[in-house]
Design a protein around this motif. Sequence first.
Motif, PDB file in Angstrom:
ATOM      1  N   CYS A   4      -0.837   8.481   8.931  1.00  0.00           N
ATOM      2  CA  CYS A   4      -0.765   7.263   8.125  1.00  0.00           C
ATOM      3  C   CYS A   4       0.695   6.817   8.026  1.00  0.00           C
ATOM      4  CB  CYS A   4      -1.396   7.491   6.747  1.00  0.00           C
ATOM      5  SG  CYS A   4      -1.661   5.961   5.816  1.00  0.00           S
ATOM      6  N   ASN A   5       1.068   6.185   6.930  1.00  0.00           N
ATOM      7  CA  ASN A   5       2.472   5.845   6.708  1.00  0.00           C
ATOM      8  C   ASN A   5       2.883   6.324   5.342  1.00  0.00           C
ATOM      9  OD1 ASN A   5       4.372   3.577   5.251  1.00  0.00           O
ATOM     10  ND2 ASN A   5       5.108   4.171   7.258  1.00  0.00           N
ATOM     11  N   ASN A  47      -5.544  12.376   0.477  1.00  0.00           N
ATOM     12  CA  ASN A  47      -4.663  11.528   1.299  1.00  0.00           C
ATOM     13  C   ASN A  47      -5.518  10.747   2.294  1.00  0.00           C
ATOM     14  OD1 ASN A  47      -1.964  10.658   1.983  1.00  0.00           O
ATOM     15  ND2 ASN A  47      -2.136  11.843   3.867  1.00  0.00           N
ATOM     16  N   GLY A  80       1.939  12.678   3.435  1.00  0.00           N
ATOM     17  CA  GLY A  80       2.116  12.312   2.035  1.00  0.00           C
ATOM     18  C   GLY A  80       0.832  12.610   1.264  1.00  0.00           C
ATOM     19  N   ALA A  81       0.712  12.022   0.067  1.00  0.00           N
ATOM     20  CA  ALA A  81      -0.519  12.199  -0.722  1.00  0.00           C
ATOM     21  C   ALA A  81      -0.721  11.002  -1.638  1.00  0.00           C
ATOM     22  CB  ALA A  81      -0.440  13.480  -1.548  1.00  0.00           C
ATOM     23  N   ASP A  82      -1.964  10.754  -1.942  1.00  0.00           N
ATOM     24  CA  ASP A  82      -2.316   9.698  -2.903  1.00  0.00           C
ATOM     25  C   ASP A  82      -2.615  10.262  -4.270  1.00  0.00           C
ATOM     26  OD1 ASP A  82      -3.005   8.515  -0.114  1.00  0.00           O
ATOM     27  OD2 ASP A  82      -2.689   6.863  -1.510  1.00  0.00           O
ATOM     28  N   ARG A 120       0.868  -1.182   0.000  1.00  0.00           N
ATOM     29  CA  ARG A 120       0.000   0.000   0.000  1.00  0.00           C
ATOM     30  C   ARG A 120       0.902   1.229   0.000  1.00  0.00           C
ATOM     31  NH1 ARG A 120       2.364   1.929   3.825  1.00  0.00           N
ATOM     32  NH2 ARG A 120       0.815   3.559   3.837  1.00  0.00           N
ATOM     33  N   GLY A 121       0.271   2.415  -0.112  1.00  0.00           N
ATOM     34  CA  GLY A 121       1.050   3.649  -0.234  1.00  0.00           C
ATOM     35  C   GLY A 121       1.184   3.981  -1.713  1.00  0.00           C
ATOM     36  N   ALA A 122       0.844   5.227  -2.057  1.00  0.00           N
ATOM     37  CA  ALA A 122       0.725   5.590  -3.477  1.00  0.00           C
ATOM     38  C   ALA A 122       1.963   5.258  -4.338  1.00  0.00           C
ATOM     39  CB  ALA A 122       0.354   7.063  -3.590  1.00  0.00           C
ATOM     40  N   PRO A 123       3.173   5.695  -3.947  1.00  0.00           N
ATOM     41  CA  PRO A 123       4.321   5.407  -4.822  1.00  0.00           C
ATOM     42  C   PRO A 123       4.611   3.906  -4.950  1.00  0.00           C
ATOM     43  CG  PRO A 123       4.819   7.227  -3.352  1.00  0.00           C
ATOM     44  CD  PRO A 123       3.555   6.612  -2.846  1.00  0.00           C
ATOM     45  N   ALA A 133       5.749   2.768   2.196  1.00  0.00           N
ATOM     46  CA  ALA A 133       4.726   3.265   1.266  1.00  0.00           C
ATOM     47  C   ALA A 133       5.330   3.588  -0.098  1.00  0.00           C
ATOM     48  CB  ALA A 133       4.070   4.511   1.845  1.00  0.00           C
ATOM     49  N   THR A 134       6.652   3.452  -0.184  1.00  0.00           N
ATOM     50  CA  THR A 134       7.363   3.813  -1.422  1.00  0.00           C
ATOM     51  C   THR A 134       8.300   2.652  -1.762  1.00  0.00           C
ATOM     52  OG1 THR A 134       9.158   4.832  -0.161  1.00  0.00           O
ATOM     53  CG2 THR A 134       7.318   6.272  -0.751  1.00  0.00           C
ATOM     54  N   ARG A 175      -7.401  -0.563  -6.708  1.00  0.00           N
ATOM     55  CA  ARG A 175      -7.690   0.564  -5.806  1.00  0.00           C
ATOM     56  C   ARG A 175      -7.798   1.828  -6.661  1.00  0.00           C
ATOM     57  NH1 ARG A 175      -4.237   1.058  -0.544  1.00  0.00           N
ATOM     58  NH2 ARG A 175      -6.191   1.974   0.172  1.00  0.00           N
ATOM     59  N   PHE A 223     -10.021   7.685   2.090  1.00  0.00           N
ATOM     60  CA  PHE A 223      -9.267   8.923   1.843  1.00  0.00           C
ATOM     61  C   PHE A 223     -10.182  10.129   2.041  1.00  0.00           C
ATOM     62  CE2 PHE A 223      -7.496   5.465  -0.628  1.00  0.00           C
ATOM     63  CZ  PHE A 223      -6.162   5.507  -0.230  1.00  0.00           C
TER      64      PHE A 223
HETATM   65  O1  MRU Z   1      -4.586   3.123   2.221  1.00  0.00           O
HETATM   66  P1  MRU Z   1      -3.106   3.334   2.123  1.00  0.00           P
HETATM   67  O2  MRU Z   1      -2.352   2.776   3.279  1.00  0.00           O
HETATM   68  O3  MRU Z   1      -2.560   2.878   0.791  1.00  0.00           O
HETATM   69  O4  MRU Z   1      -2.955   4.913   2.170  1.00  0.00           O
HETATM   70  C1  MRU Z   1      -1.670   5.469   2.112  1.00  0.00           C
HETATM   71  C2  MRU Z   1      -1.661   6.914   2.335  1.00  0.00           C
HETATM   72  O5  MRU Z   1      -2.677   7.555   2.440  1.00  0.00           O
HETATM   73  C3  MRU Z   1      -0.332   7.579   2.317  1.00  0.00           C
HETATM   74  O6  MRU Z   1      -0.319   8.678   3.174  1.00  0.00           O
HETATM   75  C4  MRU Z   1      -0.051   8.066   0.887  1.00  0.00           C
HETATM   76  O7  MRU Z   1      -0.138   7.007  -0.016  1.00  0.00           O
HETATM   77  C5  MRU Z   1       1.276   8.692   0.766  1.00  0.00           C
HETATM   78  S1  MRU Z   1       2.517   7.460   0.790  1.00  0.00           S
HETATM   79  C6  MRU Z   1       4.026   8.033   0.440  1.00  0.00           C
END
Ligand code: MRU
Length: 340
Positions: free
Chosen positions: A154-155, A243, A232-234, A44-47, A160-161, A87, A309
Amino acid sequence: MRTIEWKTGIVKTIDQTKLPRQTVFLELKNCNEVAEAIKNMRMRGAPLLGAAAAYGLALTAYHSTARDKEKLMEELTISAETLKKTRPTAVNLFWAIDRVMNKAEKTNENTESIVKTIIEEAQKIADEDVEMNLRMGEHGSTLIDDGDTVLTHCNAGALATVDYGTALGVIRAARKNGKRIEVIATETRPLLQGARLTAYELFRDGFPITLITDSMAGYIMSKGLINKVVVGADRIVKDAVVNKIGTFTLAVLAHEHKIPFYVAAPTSTFDINRLAKDVIVEERSMEEVVKFAGIQVAPQGVTASNPAFDLTPMKYVTAIICEAGVFSPTELHKSSRFRD
Ligand code: MRU
């Protein structure tokens, strides 16, 4: 180790649903296994979702027996569709899939060369993510003062990357640059990415970290115990930052207490030709809310709402940190030339 790695026909990653109690590595063999891991939050985590989706396509290409480009593209298109259905909110997933598909489409050679190109492109996406995070960290570090206490939600870390993290990358870079920092992490209900993952990463790295429940943030801010918020941001659209649920609440609270609110995200998270109204916010199972860590806490049969989100209007965002520098929300368009 990086959060995700290509091991010749296998994608190796950590099952994040098991952390911090167990470190379980997954060896994903095909695109469907990647899609399952994304859907069920093992990754999980956008990147990371961007890199994972690119590697998912690389798996399809690597294991394909197609003899011509048309057949290979057909298989890749099916995989791309499967991945896009996992997702809906983090734009990195769609960005990475489109980038790999365009690259494959433009390669006019035999299938062997196309497969090689796809794997290379997935690797590039993963490598670039780490480079972007390192650069973002340096830019963001200039906004942090020695002695600051930074709140994060969050993380948005290495997990997340592909490595290093976005918001946590800023915190890491600030410490590397000699600043003493304390971190306050919100637990991040319902899936506890803050308590399970951010606390795990930062505690392991020796940061002074204090965990709070999400509802404690306002009180802690009112006591003057937080100097900066970095999240961070999605997806970053023209008028809002998308996010993890709870980010909007934190931004409004930070605004009320005159605390700078920073968003750290690579340009692969930017979608600035779209508006908040165009964003699909993932609605997850209500099971995650009526239960806590898998145990039913609400009365059986009670219904719950579970948007994963929220959208923070730009008026609450002090600045956006990306690999190209620090931008005010109104000059975000200037960063777009750094994006593919
Ligand atoms: O549902 P998740 O755990 O995938 O959500 C992740 C987040 O919202 C993070 O803050 C976001 O992806 C930034 S990660 C570098």
